[in-house]
Design a protein around this motif. Structure first.
Motif, PDB file in Angstrom:
ATOM      1  N   GLU A 237      48.256  18.539 -33.085  1.00  9.09           N
ATOM      2  CA  GLU A 237      49.296  17.851 -33.845  1.00  9.09           C
ATOM      3  C   GLU A 237      49.358  16.401 -33.400  1.00  9.09           C
ATOM      4  O   GLU A 237      48.794  16.030 -32.359  1.00  9.09           O
ATOM      5  CB  GLU A 237      50.655  18.549 -33.680  1.00  9.09           C
ATOM      6  CG  GLU A 237      51.505  18.077 -32.529  1.00  9.09           C
ATOM      7  CD  GLU A 237      51.206  18.809 -31.240  1.00  9.09           C
ATOM      8  OE1 GLU A 237      51.844  18.501 -30.229  1.00  9.09           O
ATOM      9  OE2 GLU A 237      50.320  19.688 -31.242  1.00  9.09           O
ATOM     10  N   LEU A 238      50.027  15.594 -34.174  1.00 10.47           N
ATOM     11  CA  LEU A 238      50.071  14.163 -33.891  1.00 10.47           C
ATOM     12  C   LEU A 238      51.337  13.814 -33.125  1.00 10.47           C
ATOM     13  O   LEU A 238      52.449  14.069 -33.574  1.00 10.47           O
ATOM     14  CB  LEU A 238      50.020  13.369 -35.202  1.00 10.47           C
ATOM     15  CG  LEU A 238      50.134  11.845 -35.076  1.00 10.47           C
ATOM     16  CD1 LEU A 238      49.023  11.285 -34.200  1.00 10.47           C
ATOM     17  CD2 LEU A 238      50.085  11.186 -36.446  1.00 10.47           C
ATOM     18  N   ASP A 239      51.154  13.235 -31.952  1.00  6.57           N
ATOM     19  CA  ASP A 239      52.242  12.632 -31.183  1.00  6.57           C
ATOM     20  C   ASP A 239      51.863  11.175 -30.928  1.00  6.57           C
ATOM     21  O   ASP A 239      50.679  10.828 -30.979  1.00  6.57           O
ATOM     22  CB  ASP A 239      52.428  13.349 -29.844  1.00  6.57           C
ATOM     23  CG  ASP A 239      52.863  14.790 -30.007  1.00  6.57           C
ATOM     24  OD1 ASP A 239      53.578  15.070 -30.987  1.00  6.57           O
ATOM     25  OD2 ASP A 239      52.490  15.629 -29.173  1.00  6.57           O
ATOM     26  N   PRO A 240      52.835  10.313 -30.642  1.00  2.00           N
ATOM     27  CA  PRO A 240      52.488   8.921 -30.307  1.00  2.00           C
ATOM     28  C   PRO A 240      51.468   8.867 -29.178  1.00  2.00           C
ATOM     29  O   PRO A 240      51.512   9.653 -28.234  1.00  2.00           O
ATOM     30  CB  PRO A 240      53.837   8.342 -29.876  1.00  2.00           C
ATOM     31  CG  PRO A 240      54.842   9.113 -30.676  1.00  2.00           C
ATOM     32  CD  PRO A 240      54.295  10.518 -30.709  1.00  2.00           C
ATOM     33  N   GLY A 241      50.518   7.923 -29.305  1.00  3.75           N
ATOM     34  CA  GLY A 241      49.496   7.766 -28.280  1.00  3.75           C
ATOM     35  C   GLY A 241      48.472   8.881 -28.255  1.00  3.75           C
ATOM     36  O   GLY A 241      47.831   9.109 -27.232  1.00  3.75           O
ATOM     37  N   MET A 242      48.300   9.591 -29.381  1.00  8.57           N
ATOM     38  CA  MET A 242      47.377  10.728 -29.443  1.00  8.57           C
ATOM     39  C   MET A 242      47.763  11.795 -28.428  1.00  8.57           C
ATOM     40  O   MET A 242      46.931  12.540 -27.917  1.00  8.57           O
ATOM     41  CB  MET A 242      45.927  10.270 -29.193  1.00  8.57           C
ATOM     42  CG  MET A 242      45.384   9.321 -30.231  1.00  8.57           C
ATOM     43  SD  MET A 242      45.009  10.138 -31.801  1.00  8.57           S
ATOM     44  CE  MET A 242      43.551  11.060 -31.347  1.00  8.57           C
TER      45      MET A 242
ATOM     46  N   PHE B 116      51.471   9.320 -39.438  1.00  8.33           N
ATOM     47  CA  PHE B 116      52.898   9.129 -39.193  1.00  8.33           C
ATOM     48  C   PHE B 116      53.599   8.933 -40.534  1.00  8.33           C
ATOM     49  O   PHE B 116      53.085   8.221 -41.399  1.00  8.33           O
ATOM     50  CB  PHE B 116      53.142   7.889 -38.324  1.00  8.33           C
ATOM     51  CG  PHE B 116      52.786   8.069 -36.881  1.00  8.33           C
ATOM     52  CD1 PHE B 116      53.739   8.517 -35.971  1.00  8.33           C
ATOM     53  CD2 PHE B 116      51.518   7.792 -36.424  1.00  8.33           C
ATOM     54  CE1 PHE B 116      53.427   8.682 -34.635  1.00  8.33           C
ATOM     55  CE2 PHE B 116      51.184   7.954 -35.081  1.00  8.33           C
ATOM     56  CZ  PHE B 116      52.145   8.404 -34.190  1.00  8.33           C
ATOM     57  N   THR B 117      54.772   9.531 -40.703  1.00  9.98           N
ATOM     58  CA  THR B 117      55.566   9.286 -41.905  1.00  9.98           C
ATOM     59  C   THR B 117      57.038   9.474 -41.587  1.00  9.98           C
ATOM     60  O   THR B 117      57.400  10.295 -40.741  1.00  9.98           O
ATOM     61  CB  THR B 117      55.152  10.215 -43.058  1.00  9.98           C
ATOM     62  OG1 THR B 117      56.039  10.020 -44.173  1.00  9.98           O
ATOM     63  CG2 THR B 117      55.196  11.678 -42.658  1.00  9.98           C
ATOM     64  N   ASP B 118      57.885   8.731 -42.297  1.00  4.26           N
ATOM     65  CA  ASP B 118      59.333   8.880 -42.077  1.00  4.26           C
ATOM     66  C   ASP B 118      59.942   9.971 -42.944  1.00  4.26           C
ATOM     67  O   ASP B 118      61.151  10.183 -42.928  1.00  4.26           O
ATOM     68  CB  ASP B 118      60.060   7.542 -42.282  1.00  4.26           C
ATOM     69  CG  ASP B 118      59.925   6.990 -43.696  1.00  4.26           C
ATOM     70  OD1 ASP B 118      59.937   7.775 -44.658  1.00  4.26           O
ATOM     71  OD2 ASP B 118      59.844   5.749 -43.840  1.00  4.26           O
ATOM     72  N   VAL B 119      59.111  10.672 -43.725  1.00  4.57           N
ATOM     73  CA  VAL B 119      59.451  11.899 -44.462  1.00  4.57           C
ATOM     74  C   VAL B 119      60.216  11.645 -45.766  1.00  4.57           C
ATOM     75  O   VAL B 119      60.160  12.460 -46.690  1.00  4.57           O
ATOM     76  CB  VAL B 119      60.253  12.901 -43.577  1.00  4.57           C
ATOM     77  CG1 VAL B 119      60.312  14.272 -44.223  1.00  4.57           C
ATOM     78  CG2 VAL B 119      59.659  13.007 -42.192  1.00  4.57           C
TER      79      VAL B 119
ATOM     80  N   LEU C 244      50.639  15.859 -39.051  1.00  7.05           N
ATOM     81  CA  LEU C 244      51.732  14.917 -39.298  1.00  7.05           C
ATOM     82  C   LEU C 244      52.586  14.682 -38.063  1.00  7.05           C
ATOM     83  O   LEU C 244      52.818  15.595 -37.267  1.00  7.05           O
ATOM     84  CB  LEU C 244      52.638  15.444 -40.413  1.00  7.05           C
ATOM     85  CG  LEU C 244      51.994  15.715 -41.772  1.00  7.05           C
ATOM     86  CD1 LEU C 244      53.031  16.307 -42.717  1.00  7.05           C
ATOM     87  CD2 LEU C 244      51.393  14.436 -42.352  1.00  7.05           C
ATOM     88  N   CYS C 245      53.063  13.454 -37.943  1.00  2.42           N
ATOM     89  CA  CYS C 245      54.127  13.123 -36.995  1.00  2.42           C
ATOM     90  C   CYS C 245      55.296  12.614 -37.824  1.00  2.42           C
ATOM     91  O   CYS C 245      55.178  11.586 -38.509  1.00  2.42           O
ATOM     92  CB  CYS C 245      53.684  12.086 -35.979  1.00  2.42           C
ATOM     93  SG  CYS C 245      54.893  11.826 -34.663  1.00  2.42           S
ATOM     94  N   LEU C 246      56.409  13.333 -37.786  1.00  5.34           N
ATOM     95  CA  LEU C 246      57.529  13.124 -38.697  1.00  5.34           C
ATOM     96  C   LEU C 246      58.706  12.492 -37.965  1.00  5.34           C
ATOM     97  O   LEU C 246      58.946  12.778 -36.794  1.00  5.34           O
ATOM     98  CB  LEU C 246      57.955  14.464 -39.296  1.00  5.34           C
ATOM     99  CG  LEU C 246      56.814  15.329 -39.841  1.00  5.34           C
ATOM    100  CD1 LEU C 246      57.309  16.729 -40.150  1.00  5.34           C
ATOM    101  CD2 LEU C 246      56.207  14.682 -41.076  1.00  5.34           C
TER     102      LEU C 246
ATOM    103  N   ALA D   9      52.230  19.890 -37.118  1.00  6.20           N
ATOM    104  CA  ALA D   9      53.202  18.806 -37.309  1.00  6.20           C
ATOM    105  C   ALA D   9      54.135  18.731 -36.116  1.00  6.20           C
ATOM    106  O   ALA D   9      54.479  19.745 -35.506  1.00  6.20           O
ATOM    107  CB  ALA D   9      54.006  19.033 -38.590  1.00  6.20           C
ATOM    108  N   SER D  10      54.521  17.520 -35.776  1.00  7.03           N
ATOM    109  CA  SER D  10      55.523  17.299 -34.746  1.00  7.03           C
ATOM    110  C   SER D  10      56.598  16.392 -35.316  1.00  7.03           C
ATOM    111  O   SER D  10      56.361  15.626 -36.254  1.00  7.03           O
ATOM    112  CB  SER D  10      54.894  16.665 -33.498  1.00  7.03           C
ATOM    113  OG  SER D  10      54.399  15.371 -33.803  1.00  7.03           O
ATOM    114  N   VAL D  11      57.782  16.504 -34.750  1.00  4.32           N
ATOM    115  CA  VAL D  11      58.892  15.618 -35.111  1.00  4.32           C
ATOM    116  C   VAL D  11      59.077  14.646 -33.956  1.00  4.32           C
ATOM    117  O   VAL D  11      59.246  15.059 -32.804  1.00  4.32           O
ATOM    118  CB  VAL D  11      60.183  16.420 -35.349  1.00  4.32           C
ATOM    119  CG1 VAL D  11      61.360  15.471 -35.598  1.00  4.32           C
ATOM    120  CG2 VAL D  11      60.015  17.358 -36.537  1.00  4.32           C
ATOM    121  N   ASN D  12      59.029  13.352 -34.259  1.00  4.32           N
ATOM    122  CA  ASN D  12      59.139  12.335 -33.220  1.00  4.32           C
ATOM    123  C   ASN D  12      60.548  11.763 -33.176  1.00  4.32           C
ATOM    124  O   ASN D  12      61.096  11.340 -34.193  1.00  4.32           O
ATOM    125  CB  ASN D  12      58.137  11.204 -33.461  1.00  4.32           C
ATOM    126  CG  ASN D  12      58.134  10.206 -32.320  1.00  4.32           C
ATOM    127  OD1 ASN D  12      57.971  10.577 -31.168  1.00  4.32           O
ATOM    128  ND2 ASN D  12      58.335   8.944 -32.632  1.00  4.32           N
TER     129      ASN D  12
END
Length: 492
Positions: free
Chosen positions: A51-56, A164-167, A185-187, A232-235
């Motif tokens: 899943e996508l997190d900041p900084g891979m 990355f998306t703000d959803v 996705l990183c949401l 998917a992750s929620v940031n």
């Protein structure tokens, strides 16, 4: 319940009874002692999904390093547009990267072609807001398909696409198209409080949170969350001050995990409007430690997902990008990461008039890669103190935080750092929980401050039962107090 005023007063007065000492003053300064079995457990978890997190952070560092044995670069981050539907108050982007700037499809094609030549296997598409991309009838999905087509031409395995998306712009059609392409996705979501979230998003009319919630519903209907094929992750940007997301962070975590998402948390440093906030009442490493301890217990009790708190990110994820990948800004500049200091040593060229292949093979980039891989700090970010570092599972936490902020060894609070070159030269992430473990093991942490942070967070949760709160509190406070004064002086 501890009041806001009482809690702020406790934090403002400082965390340490006396200054923090250096590891060299102790016979055995090991703070994070990780067995080979636990190190392997952390590796297995980080290899289990992408899943996508900041900084891979959602990708295993071992996987990236193995990739680099046969390629020149593991990942490319592309800000395809400067346009965004929000104006987040803590956004890091400089003014000249906002507006109508974008990369056209021929430029994307060129980047993808050169990336294929370099052996890149991960593309992270960012903005602005990627879903807002429009150019000559082309959309975000044309960008994705252009990248895939360049790899197909060479009969190469398709790269991983992450976004990355703000959803808020995710319609049912967009959600289904994302799922069909298996895009990770990183949401965005900072809080369950719509007033605070709308304040952060900073647009009128103040109904942006409602739009985000509809977007989440569309993603879940398309399979994101419960279906492991669609990672998917929620940031969450963790912050205090005017738009406090810290106090509601426990319930947000429960909300995230109940929907099957991973939770990525970025404790804020000096950026956006946080640059002007009083850091004496801002976030500190003790609060990050208390929060992560609570979240780890929630994950074990509610979701049978056990982990131990070590790094500056949940589940011991850390930044993987600098030196292993690059960020291509909407201006065309190729930098170490999206938030690395914009000084010459971290800008490797401009994609609009220079070859990406040439930049990556250049002496400048190779020297940066070597320097960053060797960075270590004098307190916590080194092999003598932290086995996460020794096992190559962490390279000092967030390098950007270490470039702009430091920890005051006299108080434990955050102070500005005036030397941005410490991004690659060894300053330590001032919001890593290990600082507080080190202080507690030395016996310099003020008694009661950890308990205050734990009580502040648990008392504001409406999604945990009284029984869960009591169980969590008893466990983590007992564990933390057990290590007090454990380090022995003697080493000179």
């Amino acid at each position: 319940m501890i009041s806001e005023e009482e809690y702020a007063s406790i934090m403002r007065e400082g965390l340490f009874e006396k200054p923090l000492k250096l590891p060299s003053e102790f016979t055995d300064p090991k703070v994070n002692r990780i067995s080979p079995e636990e190190a392997q457990f952390i590796r297995k978890f980080r290899e289990s999904k992408e899943e996508l997190d900041p900084g891979m952070g959602g990708i295993s560092p071992d996987k990236l390093d193995n990739l680099l044995k046969n390629s020149d670069l593991a990942s490319v981050d592309i800000a395809i547009t400067a346009a965004c539907n929000f104006k987040c108050v803590h956004c890091y982007k400089p003014a000249n990267e906002w507006g109508s700037q974008f990369f056209d499809i021929p430029t994307i094609q060129n980047i993808a072609s050169q990336s294929a030549d370099l052996g890149v296997q991960f593309f992270v598409i960012t903005g602005g807001e990627p879903m807002i991309y429009r150019h000559k009838g082309k959309t975000y999905f044309d960008v994705v398909d252009t990248i895939l087509e360049e790899y197909s031409k060479r009969n190469l395995t398709f790269p991983n696409i992450l976004t990355f998306t703000d959803v808020a712009l995710i319609s049912p059609d967009i959600a289904n198209n994302l799922a069909q392409r298996r895009i990770a996705l990183c949401l965005k979501r900072d809080t369950l409080d719509p007033q605070v979230q709308d304040g952060i998003l900073n647009v009128d009319p103040r109904n942006a949170t409602q739009k985000m919630e509809i977007g989440y519903d569309n993603l879940i209907a398309a399979g994101y969350g419960k279906n492991s094929q669609f990672p998917a992750s929620v940031n969450t940007v963790l912050r205090k001050g005017k738009f406090n997301t810290f106090k509601g962070s426990v319930d947000l975590h429960v909300w995230v995990r109940e929907r099957g998402f991973e939770h990525s948390i970025v404790p804020i440093h000096y950026c956006g409007d946080a640059e002007t906030e009083d850091q004496k009442v801002g976030l500190n490493a003790l609060e990050v430690k208390a929060l992560y301890d609570i979240l780890a217990q929630i994950d074990m009790i509610r979701f049978k997902d056990a982990w131990t708190v070590y790094s500056g990110f949940p589940k011991n994820k850390t930044c993987n990008r600098p030196g292993r990948g690059v960020h291509i800004r909407v201006t065309g500049e190729v930098t170490a990461c999206s938030e690395s200091p914009k000084i010459g040593m971290y800008i490797f060229g401009n994609i609009k008039n220079e070859s990406l292949v040439g930049m990556i093979k250049s002496k400048k980039f190779q020297e940066f890669r070597k320097e960053f891989s060797q960075r270590k700090g004098k307190y916590i970010c080194n092999n003598d103190v932290c086995d996460l570092s020794k096992e190559h599972l962490c390279r000092g936490g967030c390098a950007t935080r270490s470039a702009y902020s430091s920890i005051d060894p006299d108080t434990g609070l955050i102070i500005p750092n005036t030397n941005p070159a410490l991004y690659s030269q060894g300053n330590e992430d001032p919001l890593c929980p290990t600082w507080m473990v080190f202080a507690q093991m030395q016996g310099v942490l003020k008694k009661g401050v950890y308990e205050a942070a734990v009580d502040y967070l648990l008392s504001r949760s409406q999604r945990l039962t009284i029984f869960e709160k009591e169980k969590i509190r008893t466990k983590i406070i007992s564990d933390f107090n057990e290590i007090r004064g454990r380090l022995e002086h003697g080493k000179q």
